[in-house]
Design a protein around this motif. Structure first.
Motif, PDB file in Angstrom:
ATOM      1  N   ALA A 142      44.872 -12.037 -13.686  1.00  0.00           N
ATOM      2  CA  ALA A 142      43.410 -12.113 -13.609  1.00  0.00           C
ATOM      3  C   ALA A 142      42.918 -12.907 -12.406  1.00  0.00           C
ATOM      4  CB  ALA A 142      42.858 -12.738 -14.889  1.00  0.00           C
ATOM      5  N   ILE A 143      43.808 -13.534 -11.652  1.00  0.00           N
ATOM      6  CA  ILE A 143      43.381 -14.386 -10.554  1.00  0.00           C
ATOM      7  C   ILE A 143      42.779 -13.565  -9.414  1.00  0.00           C
ATOM      8  CG2 ILE A 143      44.154 -16.028  -8.820  1.00  0.00           C
ATOM      9  CD1 ILE A 143      44.018 -17.200 -11.567  1.00  0.00           C
ATOM     10  N   TRP A 144      43.488 -12.524  -8.993  1.00  0.00           N
ATOM     11  CA  TRP A 144      43.000 -11.730  -7.864  1.00  0.00           C
ATOM     12  C   TRP A 144      41.679 -11.013  -8.165  1.00  0.00           C
ATOM     13  CZ3 TRP A 144      43.378 -11.390  -2.879  1.00  0.00           C
ATOM     14  CH2 TRP A 144      44.495 -11.901  -2.221  1.00  0.00           C
ATOM     15  N   PRO A 145      41.505 -10.356  -9.312  1.00  0.00           N
ATOM     16  CA  PRO A 145      40.182  -9.767  -9.586  1.00  0.00           C
ATOM     17  C   PRO A 145      39.063 -10.796  -9.587  1.00  0.00           C
ATOM     18  CG  PRO A 145      41.823  -8.846 -11.065  1.00  0.00           C
ATOM     19  CD  PRO A 145      42.496  -9.958 -10.341  1.00  0.00           C
ATOM     20  N   ALA A 146      39.342 -11.994 -10.123  1.00  0.00           N
ATOM     21  CA  ALA A 146      38.311 -13.034 -10.126  1.00  0.00           C
ATOM     22  C   ALA A 146      37.990 -13.492  -8.710  1.00  0.00           C
ATOM     23  CB  ALA A 146      38.762 -14.219 -10.975  1.00  0.00           C
ATOM     24  N   ALA A 147      39.012 -13.677  -7.886  1.00  0.00           N
ATOM     25  CA  ALA A 147      38.774 -14.120  -6.509  1.00  0.00           C
ATOM     26  C   ALA A 147      38.000 -13.073  -5.713  1.00  0.00           C
ATOM     27  CB  ALA A 147      40.107 -14.428  -5.831  1.00  0.00           C
ATOM     28  N   LEU A 148      38.394 -11.807  -5.838  1.00  0.00           N
ATOM     29  CA  LEU A 148      37.678 -10.750  -5.116  1.00  0.00           C
ATOM     30  C   LEU A 148      36.273 -10.556  -5.663  1.00  0.00           C
ATOM     31  CD1 LEU A 148      40.528  -8.104  -4.708  1.00  0.00           C
ATOM     32  CD2 LEU A 148      39.696  -9.761  -3.030  1.00  0.00           C
ATOM     33  N   GLY A 149      36.096 -10.742  -6.965  1.00  0.00           N
ATOM     34  CA  GLY A 149      34.757 -10.622  -7.544  1.00  0.00           C
ATOM     35  C   GLY A 149      33.818 -11.704  -7.043  1.00  0.00           C
ATOM     36  N   TRP A 150      34.287 -12.954  -7.022  1.00  0.00           N
ATOM     37  CA  TRP A 150      33.463 -14.039  -6.488  1.00  0.00           C
ATOM     38  C   TRP A 150      33.161 -13.816  -5.011  1.00  0.00           C
ATOM     39  CZ3 TRP A 150      30.655 -17.209  -9.147  1.00  0.00           C
ATOM     40  CH2 TRP A 150      31.044 -17.610 -10.422  1.00  0.00           C
ATOM     41  N   SER A 151      34.139 -13.333  -4.250  1.00  0.00           N
ATOM     42  CA  SER A 151      33.930 -13.111  -2.818  1.00  0.00           C
ATOM     43  C   SER A 151      32.926 -11.992  -2.573  1.00  0.00           C
ATOM     44  CB  SER A 151      35.268 -12.781  -2.141  1.00  0.00           C
ATOM     45  OG  SER A 151      36.190 -13.838  -2.293  1.00  0.00           O
ATOM     46  N   ALA A 152      33.030 -10.914  -3.342  1.00  0.00           N
ATOM     47  CA  ALA A 152      32.091  -9.801  -3.182  1.00  0.00           C
ATOM     48  C   ALA A 152      30.673 -10.221  -3.551  1.00  0.00           C
ATOM     49  CB  ALA A 152      32.538  -8.618  -4.040  1.00  0.00           C
ATOM     50  N   GLY A 153      30.533 -10.964  -4.645  1.00  0.00           N
ATOM     51  CA  GLY A 153      29.203 -11.452  -5.021  1.00  0.00           C
ATOM     52  C   GLY A 153      28.609 -12.364  -3.971  1.00  0.00           C
ATOM     53  N   LEU A 154      29.437 -13.231  -3.393  1.00  0.00           N
ATOM     54  CA  LEU A 154      28.964 -14.118  -2.338  1.00  0.00           C
ATOM     55  C   LEU A 154      28.517 -13.341  -1.112  1.00  0.00           C
ATOM     56  CD1 LEU A 154      28.694 -17.068  -1.235  1.00  0.00           C
ATOM     57  CD2 LEU A 154      31.052 -16.851  -0.438  1.00  0.00           C
ATOM     58  N   ALA A 155      29.276 -12.299  -0.745  1.00  0.00           N
ATOM     59  CA  ALA A 155      28.929 -11.506   0.436  1.00  0.00           C
ATOM     60  C   ALA A 155      27.614 -10.754   0.241  1.00  0.00           C
ATOM     61  CB  ALA A 155      30.059 -10.529   0.750  1.00  0.00           C
ATOM     62  N   VAL A 156      27.438 -10.143  -0.922  1.00  0.00           N
ATOM     63  CA  VAL A 156      26.205  -9.383  -1.181  1.00  0.00           C
ATOM     64  C   VAL A 156      24.992 -10.314  -1.196  1.00  0.00           C
ATOM     65  CG1 VAL A 156      24.995  -7.984  -2.891  1.00  0.00           C
ATOM     66  CG2 VAL A 156      27.403  -7.545  -2.394  1.00  0.00           C
ATOM     67  N   LEU A 157      25.097 -11.431  -1.888  1.00  0.00           N
ATOM     68  CA  LEU A 157      23.988 -12.378  -1.958  1.00  0.00           C
ATOM     69  C   LEU A 157      23.633 -12.921  -0.577  1.00  0.00           C
ATOM     70  CD1 LEU A 157      22.028 -14.186  -3.562  1.00  0.00           C
ATOM     71  CD2 LEU A 157      23.903 -15.812  -3.851  1.00  0.00           C
ATOM     72  N   THR A 158      24.647 -13.230   0.220  1.00  0.00           N
ATOM     73  CA  THR A 158      24.389 -13.790   1.550  1.00  0.00           C
ATOM     74  C   THR A 158      23.717 -12.778   2.454  1.00  0.00           C
ATOM     75  OG1 THR A 158      26.314 -15.239   1.330  1.00  0.00           O
ATOM     76  CG2 THR A 158      25.459 -14.885   3.539  1.00  0.00           C
ATOM     77  N   PHE A 159      24.181 -11.530   2.435  1.00  0.00           N
ATOM     78  CA  PHE A 159      23.586 -10.527   3.313  1.00  0.00           C
ATOM     79  C   PHE A 159      22.150 -10.228   2.919  1.00  0.00           C
ATOM     80  CE2 PHE A 159      22.784  -6.138   4.695  1.00  0.00           C
ATOM     81  CZ  PHE A 159      23.028  -6.280   6.051  1.00  0.00           C
ATOM     82  N   LEU A 160      21.866 -10.143   1.630  1.00  0.00           N
ATOM     83  CA  LEU A 160      20.497  -9.905   1.194  1.00  0.00           C
ATOM     84  C   LEU A 160      19.582 -11.056   1.600  1.00  0.00           C
ATOM     85  CD1 LEU A 160      21.083  -8.442  -2.391  1.00  0.00           C
ATOM     86  CD2 LEU A 160      20.481  -7.198  -0.303  1.00  0.00           C
ATOM     87  N   LEU A 161      20.045 -12.276   1.441  1.00  0.00           N
ATOM     88  CA  LEU A 161      19.226 -13.433   1.812  1.00  0.00           C
ATOM     89  C   LEU A 161      19.046 -13.520   3.318  1.00  0.00           C
ATOM     90  CD1 LEU A 161      17.799 -15.909   0.556  1.00  0.00           C
ATOM     91  CD2 LEU A 161      19.883 -17.207   0.990  1.00  0.00           C
ATOM     92  N   PHE A 162      20.100 -13.234   4.070  1.00  0.00           N
ATOM     93  CA  PHE A 162      20.005 -13.282   5.528  1.00  0.00           C
ATOM     94  C   PHE A 162      19.063 -12.210   6.055  1.00  0.00           C
ATOM     95  CE2 PHE A 162      22.003 -12.145   9.729  1.00  0.00           C
ATOM     96  CZ  PHE A 162      21.489 -13.239  10.413  1.00  0.00           C
ATOM     97  N   ALA A 163      19.124 -11.019   5.474  1.00  0.00           N
ATOM     98  CA  ALA A 163      18.226  -9.944   5.904  1.00  0.00           C
ATOM     99  C   ALA A 163      16.764 -10.299   5.639  1.00  0.00           C
ATOM    100  CB  ALA A 163      18.594  -8.647   5.195  1.00  0.00           C
ATOM    101  N   ARG A 164      16.501 -10.983   4.551  1.00  0.00           N
ATOM    102  CA  ARG A 164      15.122 -11.313   4.188  1.00  0.00           C
ATOM    103  C   ARG A 164      14.591 -12.526   4.947  1.00  0.00           C
ATOM    104  NH1 ARG A 164      10.673 -11.237   3.764  1.00  0.00           N
ATOM    105  NH2 ARG A 164       9.282 -10.946   1.983  1.00  0.00           N
ATOM    106  N   MET A 165      15.454 -13.484   5.253  1.00  0.00           N
ATOM    107  CA  MET A 165      14.995 -14.748   5.832  1.00  0.00           C
ATOM    108  C   MET A 165      15.285 -14.891   7.323  1.00  0.00           C
ATOM    109  SD  MET A 165      13.601 -16.108   3.256  1.00  0.00           S
ATOM    110  CE  MET A 165      13.613 -16.153   1.462  1.00  0.00           C
ATOM    111  N   ARG A 166      15.950 -13.942   7.936  1.00  0.00           N
ATOM    112  CA  ARG A 166      16.385 -14.108   9.319  1.00  0.00           C
ATOM    113  C   ARG A 166      15.226 -14.319  10.278  1.00  0.00           C
ATOM    114  NH1 ARG A 166      17.009 -11.359  13.910  1.00  0.00           N
ATOM    115  NH2 ARG A 166      15.749  -9.715  12.994  1.00  0.00           N
ATOM    116  N   ALA A 167      14.125 -13.598  10.083  1.00  0.00           N
ATOM    117  CA  ALA A 167      12.996 -13.697  11.000  1.00  0.00           C
ATOM    118  C   ALA A 167      12.271 -15.038  10.904  1.00  0.00           C
ATOM    119  CB  ALA A 167      12.008 -12.566  10.738  1.00  0.00           C
TER     120      ALA A 167
END
Length: 291
Positions: free
Chosen positions: A260-285
């Motif tokens: 269960a370690i690898w699915p958890a690590a990839l899940g946390w990483s994917a969630g972090l990437a999606v959240l960061t890109f959405l926030l960066f797209a909205r706040m970059r300007a």
């Protein structure tokens, strides 16, 4: 008799008038948020050489005039591991030969993660002069901070190597090690970008991150092994630091990596990437107005 002078026509005498350029300011909306954010990321990666150079110069300037320079980190890490390793091995009644390599690698990984998150909060605010004076991709400043932190943690690799050689620890080579290293590199970049945005908007973020990391230091298996938790080890997967540390630590220290370690690590990483890109797209300007 009046003489007629050949005078140029009025239209020819006057300079040719050109239409003045008009600057059209079009607010971002819809898909343009994501398009500009993606273009910023691409432009920042195209200038990766500049980002690496700036990160290297930050290390040189930080320790300018010092005798040992960044190797003070190596010395302090070695002393801390030597003191804590013997003490905690005695308190937990564990074999020093088994516990000290685990503690060494855990402290080095945790020190890198902690410094990455805490310095990430100040990435844009510390680069305010460049942001206001030059048109540069925001992700270039993030790349600069990421390179600086990786160069810093590289000075602790000799400590890990000496401890592993001293206690005859042979890392078990696995095809997952390069993937785990890539995940750590990407996550360090993404986490720095996320906290750089939040740190530029809210100046309370740096102390919050520092306090959170201090709490997680005792909750996450850094000083103690996960095997000591005989019941409820699956609850550790809710801690994002645990699976990320385990995918890189377990193969090197000879521990068994659970399924269960690898699915958890990839899940946390994917969630972090999606959240960061959405926030960066909205706040970059708006970032230039916040720093």
């Amino acid at each position: 008799m009046d003489t007629m002078q050949n005078s140029p026509p009025a239209d020819a005498a006057a300079p040719l008038s050109r239409p003045e350029p008009v600057l059209h300011l079009v607010p971002e909306k819809g898909v343009s948020y994501f398009r500009h954010a993606w273009q910023d990321l691409v432009d920042g990666l195209k200038q990766a050489r500049l980002g690496c150079t700036l990160g290297w110069l930050d290390i040189k300037l930080r320790y300018r005039g010092s005798i040992l320079g960044p190797f003070w980190l190596t010395a302090s890490t070695a002393i801390m591991i030597a003191a804590m390793g013997v003490l905690y091995a005695y308190l937990m009644r564990m074999d020093v030969h088994e516990y000290l390599p685990f503690l060494t690698f855990s402290l080095v990984l945790w020190g890198f993660a902690s410094s990455t998150l805490q310095e990430g909060c100040r990435t844009f605010t510390s680069a305010a002069g460049l942001i206001h004076s030059a048109r540069m991709p925001y992700t270039l400043h993030v790349l600069r901070a990421t390179v600086r932190n990786w160069l810093t943690v590289a000075h602790n690799i000799p400590v890990v190597a000496v401890v592993f050689l001293w206690f005859h620890v042979t890392p078990a080579w696995s095809w997952t090690l390069p993937i785990a290293l890539v995940v750590w590199v990407l996550d360090s970049f993404i986490a720095t970008l996320l906290l750089a945005i939040l740190g530029a908007r809210f100046r309370d973020v740096p102390p919050i991150v520092a306090s959170t990391m201090q709490i997680l230091f005792f909750v996450t298996p850094v000083l103690w092994k996960p095997a000591l938790m005989s019941i409820g080890q699956n609850w550790l997967l809710l801690d994002p630091m645990f699976p990320l540390m385990e995918i890189l630590r377990a193969p090197l220290t000879g521990d068994v990596l659970k399924a269960a370690i690898w699915p958890a690590a990839l899940g946390w990483s994917a969630g972090l990437a999606v959240l960061t890109f959405l926030l960066f797209a909205r706040m970059r300007a708006r970032l230039a107005y916040w720093v």
